[in-house]
Design a protein around this motif. Structure first.
Motif, short mmCIF file in Angstrom:
data_model
loop_
_atom_site.label_atom_id
_atom_site.label_comp_id
_atom_site.label_asym_id
_atom_site.label_seq_id
_atom_site.Cartn_x
_atom_site.Cartn_y
_atom_site.Cartn_z
N PHE A 1 0.84 -1.21 0.00
CA PHE A 1 0.00 0.00 0.00
C PHE A 1 0.87 1.25 0.00
CE2 PHE A 1 -2.28 3.49 1.99
CZ PHE A 1 -3.42 3.51 1.19
N GLY A 2 0.46 2.22 -0.82
CA GLY A 2 1.20 3.46 -0.86
C GLY A 2 0.36 4.62 -1.37
N ILE A 3 0.86 5.80 -1.13
CA ILE A 3 0.20 7.03 -1.57
C ILE A 3 1.16 7.76 -2.51
CG2 ILE A 3 -0.78 9.24 -0.86
CD1 ILE A 3 -1.14 7.92 1.96
N ILE B 1 0.70 18.87 -9.99
CA ILE B 1 -0.72 19.13 -10.28
C ILE B 1 -1.62 18.89 -9.08
CG2 ILE B 1 -0.52 18.70 -12.76
CD1 ILE B 1 -1.78 15.93 -12.25
N GLY B 2 -1.09 18.27 -8.01
CA GLY B 2 -1.87 18.10 -6.79
C GLY B 2 -2.79 16.91 -6.76
N THR B 3 -2.61 15.92 -7.63
CA THR B 3 -3.44 14.72 -7.61
C THR B 3 -2.79 13.68 -6.70
OG1 THR B 3 -4.25 15.11 -9.85
CG2 THR B 3 -4.41 12.87 -9.03
N MET B 4 -3.62 13.07 -5.80
CA MET B 4 -3.13 12.07 -4.87
C MET B 4 -3.86 10.75 -5.11
SD MET B 4 -3.38 11.88 -0.69
CE MET B 4 -3.04 13.60 -0.53
N TRP C 1 -8.95 1.96 -5.33
CA TRP C 1 -8.13 3.17 -5.21
C TRP C 1 -8.97 4.29 -4.63
CZ3 TRP C 1 -3.00 4.04 -6.25
CH2 TRP C 1 -2.31 2.97 -6.83
N ARG C 2 -8.29 5.21 -3.99
CA ARG C 2 -8.90 6.48 -3.57
C ARG C 2 -8.07 7.56 -4.22
NH1 ARG C 2 -12.52 8.77 -0.34
NH2 ARG C 2 -12.03 10.77 0.60
N ILE C 3 -8.73 8.37 -5.04
CA ILE C 3 -8.03 9.39 -5.82
C ILE C 3 -8.61 10.75 -5.47
CG2 ILE C 3 -7.41 10.17 -8.14
CD1 ILE C 3 -8.10 7.24 -9.07
N THR C 4 -7.73 11.68 -5.10
CA THR C 4 -8.14 13.06 -4.87
C THR C 4 -7.52 13.88 -5.99
OG1 THR C 4 -8.15 12.68 -2.48
CG2 THR C 4 -8.11 14.97 -3.23
N TYR C 5 -8.38 14.54 -6.75
CA TYR C 5 -7.93 15.30 -7.91
C TYR C 5 -7.55 16.71 -7.51
CZ TYR C 5 -9.90 11.34 -10.34
OH TYR C 5 -10.18 10.06 -10.77
#
Length: 181
Positions: A29-31, A37-40, A55-59
């Protein structure tokens, strides 16, 4: 090895990874954050590549997605160190960076795309709307519902567009009227 952080810069693409490593490779597991651009993206990795799955994606605009996503690897015929400014990539991976045992018989460069929504998931938009349902290739596609200001709009989506629902008639047939008596 766990919970290490590494930062890499590929031309204009700047990535930071925090999570599990094994033999110097992102593994477990990793982030991964695209700092430029600030996408996680939070999910699982295997031998330095993200794995299709949950997945959990924050745009960069604040929207968040949680659910099934697939990962694409794009082959390139570019030279290591060329500028990369593609907004949907993690960055290039060069075979020279991999352990010798993992190097394929033919030299090949590839870039890993950010995970894309594909399967069941939930997307929270900046305007407060929430979509829960299926996605295909980053678009709402299949059965799903969008929640807008306390109202639920349920239906079938095709390529990010809600299909019109057939109109139901309020007129009762004679047999319905007789059964009501």
């Amino acid at each position: 090895q766990r919970s290490q952080t590494e930062g890499e810069e590929y031309g204009k693409v700047i990535v930071q990874y925090e999570g599990a490593f094994f033999n110097g490779l992102r593994h477990g597991f990793g982030i991964l954050t695209r700092l430029d651009i600030g996408t996680m993206c939070k999910g699982n990795w295997y031998r330095d590549r993200p794995v299709s799955g949950k997945w959990r994606i924050t745009y960069e605009n604040g929207q968040t997605y949680s659910g099934d996503a697939k990962v694409q690897v794009v082959e390139e015929q570019t030279e290591a160190g060329e500028d990369e400014d593609d907004q949907d990539t993690i960055g290039p991976v060069w075979w020279s960076d991999l352990p010798q045992s993992d190097v394929p018989p033919v030299p090949l460069n590839f870039r890993i795309k950010l995970p894309i929504r594909d399967g069941f998931g939930a997307m929270k938009y900046v305007n407060g709307q929430v979509y829960i349902g299926t996605f295909k290739d980053n678009m709402r596609h299949g059965r799903g519902a969008i929640f807008v200001g306390g109202e639920k709009i349920d239906g079938i989506w095709e390529n990010d567009v809600l299909r019109p629902q057939p109109q139901t008639s309020d007129v009762k047939s004679d047999s319905d009227a007789n059964n009501a008596e």
